[in-house]
Design an enzyme around this catalytic site. Sequence first.
Site, short mmCIF file in Angstrom:
data_model
loop_
_atom_site.label_atom_id
_atom_site.label_comp_id
_atom_site.label_asym_id
_atom_site.label_seq_id
_atom_site.Cartn_x
_atom_site.Cartn_y
_atom_site.Cartn_z
N HIS A 197 81.08 50.57 -15.38
CA HIS A 197 82.07 50.30 -14.34
C HIS A 197 82.96 51.53 -14.18
O HIS A 197 83.03 52.38 -15.06
CB HIS A 197 82.91 49.08 -14.73
CG HIS A 197 82.17 47.79 -14.58
ND1 HIS A 197 82.45 46.68 -15.32
CD2 HIS A 197 81.14 47.43 -13.76
CE1 HIS A 197 81.65 45.69 -14.97
NE2 HIS A 197 80.85 46.13 -14.03
N LYS A 237 83.28 54.93 -16.67
CA LYS A 237 82.29 55.98 -16.39
C LYS A 237 82.56 57.24 -17.22
O LYS A 237 81.64 57.86 -17.73
CB LYS A 237 82.25 56.31 -14.90
CG LYS A 237 81.53 55.26 -14.08
CD LYS A 237 81.31 55.71 -12.67
CE LYS A 237 80.83 54.64 -11.72
NZ LYS A 237 80.01 53.58 -12.18
N THR A 291 72.37 52.63 -12.63
CA THR A 291 72.83 52.17 -11.34
C THR A 291 73.48 53.33 -10.59
O THR A 291 73.92 54.30 -11.19
CB THR A 291 73.83 51.00 -11.50
OG1 THR A 291 74.85 51.38 -12.41
CG2 THR A 291 73.14 49.74 -12.00
N GLY A 292 73.50 53.22 -9.27
CA GLY A 292 74.03 54.17 -8.30
C GLY A 292 74.83 55.36 -8.76
O GLY A 292 74.29 56.39 -9.16
N THR A 293 76.15 55.25 -8.69
CA THR A 293 77.04 56.36 -9.00
C THR A 293 76.88 56.83 -10.43
O THR A 293 76.92 58.03 -10.71
CB THR A 293 78.51 55.95 -8.74
OG1 THR A 293 78.62 55.45 -7.41
CG2 THR A 293 79.45 57.12 -8.92
N THR A 294 76.69 55.90 -11.34
CA THR A 294 76.51 56.26 -12.75
C THR A 294 75.32 57.20 -12.91
O THR A 294 75.41 58.23 -13.58
CB THR A 294 76.33 55.00 -13.62
OG1 THR A 294 77.48 54.16 -13.45
CG2 THR A 294 76.16 55.35 -15.08
N SER A 312 73.65 50.82 -6.36
CA SER A 312 74.97 50.64 -6.95
C SER A 312 75.04 49.22 -7.51
O SER A 312 74.44 48.30 -6.95
CB SER A 312 76.01 50.84 -5.85
OG SER A 312 77.26 50.34 -6.25
N GLY A 313 75.79 49.04 -8.60
CA GLY A 313 75.91 47.72 -9.22
C GLY A 313 76.26 46.61 -8.24
O GLY A 313 75.54 45.61 -8.14
N ASP A 316 72.87 46.02 -10.65
CA ASP A 316 72.92 45.22 -11.87
C ASP A 316 71.74 44.26 -11.92
O ASP A 316 71.12 44.06 -12.97
CB ASP A 316 74.23 44.41 -11.95
CG ASP A 316 75.46 45.28 -12.10
OD1 ASP A 316 75.33 46.43 -12.59
OD2 ASP A 316 76.56 44.83 -11.73
N ASP A 332 83.86 46.95 -17.84
CA ASP A 332 85.31 46.93 -17.89
C ASP A 332 85.79 45.48 -17.99
O ASP A 332 85.76 44.75 -17.00
CB ASP A 332 85.87 47.60 -16.65
CG ASP A 332 87.39 47.62 -16.60
OD1 ASP A 332 88.03 47.18 -17.57
OD2 ASP A 332 87.92 48.08 -15.58
N HIS A 343 81.62 41.74 -8.22
CA HIS A 343 80.26 41.29 -8.53
C HIS A 343 80.17 40.73 -9.96
O HIS A 343 79.15 40.86 -10.61
CB HIS A 343 79.26 42.43 -8.29
CG HIS A 343 79.48 43.62 -9.17
ND1 HIS A 343 80.59 44.42 -9.09
CD2 HIS A 343 78.73 44.15 -10.15
CE1 HIS A 343 80.51 45.38 -10.00
NE2 HIS A 343 79.38 45.24 -10.66
N ASP A 370 77.05 38.96 -11.07
CA ASP A 370 75.92 39.86 -11.38
C ASP A 370 76.05 40.43 -12.78
O ASP A 370 75.06 40.58 -13.50
CB ASP A 370 75.84 41.00 -10.37
CG ASP A 370 75.60 40.53 -8.95
OD1 ASP A 370 75.07 39.42 -8.78
OD2 ASP A 370 75.97 41.26 -8.02
N ARG A 380 73.51 38.08 -19.58
CA ARG A 380 72.71 36.91 -19.96
C ARG A 380 71.24 37.28 -20.15
O ARG A 380 70.61 36.90 -21.13
CB ARG A 380 72.85 35.82 -18.89
CG ARG A 380 72.06 34.57 -19.19
CD ARG A 380 72.11 33.60 -17.99
NE ARG A 380 71.13 32.56 -18.18
CZ ARG A 380 69.83 32.67 -17.95
NH1 ARG A 380 69.34 33.81 -17.52
NH2 ARG A 380 69.00 31.68 -18.17
#
Length: 149
Positions: A8, A12, A34-37, A54-55, A60, A80, A87, A90, A96
């Site tokens: 998150h 990051k 995921t995306g930006t990460t 992106s999440g 996610d 976080d 989301h 998600d 889970r």
Amino acid sequence: MRIGLVAHDARKGELMQWCAFNRGTLSKHQLFATGTTGTLIEHEIGLKVTRLLSGPKGGDQQIGALIATGGLDILIFFWDPETPQPHDPDVKALLRLATLWNAPTACNTATADMIISSPLFHGDYEPVKPDMPDRVIAVDDNGTVIIED
């Protein structure tokens, strides 16, 4: 190993520091993010990453699907817990699935350090997967999803 990397926004920087410290080890494995990460890991750390959405836009869920189909071995998810996420369902679903499919999961630096420094990380460790008697789901070496009844 196939490693999922998610963070998150507020975490990051922490994940980037962890990836930089473990760059040599991570470079020997297949990374998904995921995306930006994923963009940050590629550009700031110089690691090759398969970038997903992106999440909040479905990333996610893509990571969760990879876990459920055997396409990921480990999840490093610096989430976080103090900031509400739009989301959140998600995020809960991803955690889970990681738990259901017995994927080693780190949600903070200490646990990520334990996973990456474990002798099991560098061996042929195969976690026990749940018994799903009605079908077998797997991903072959080419990334093709196999479903057999």
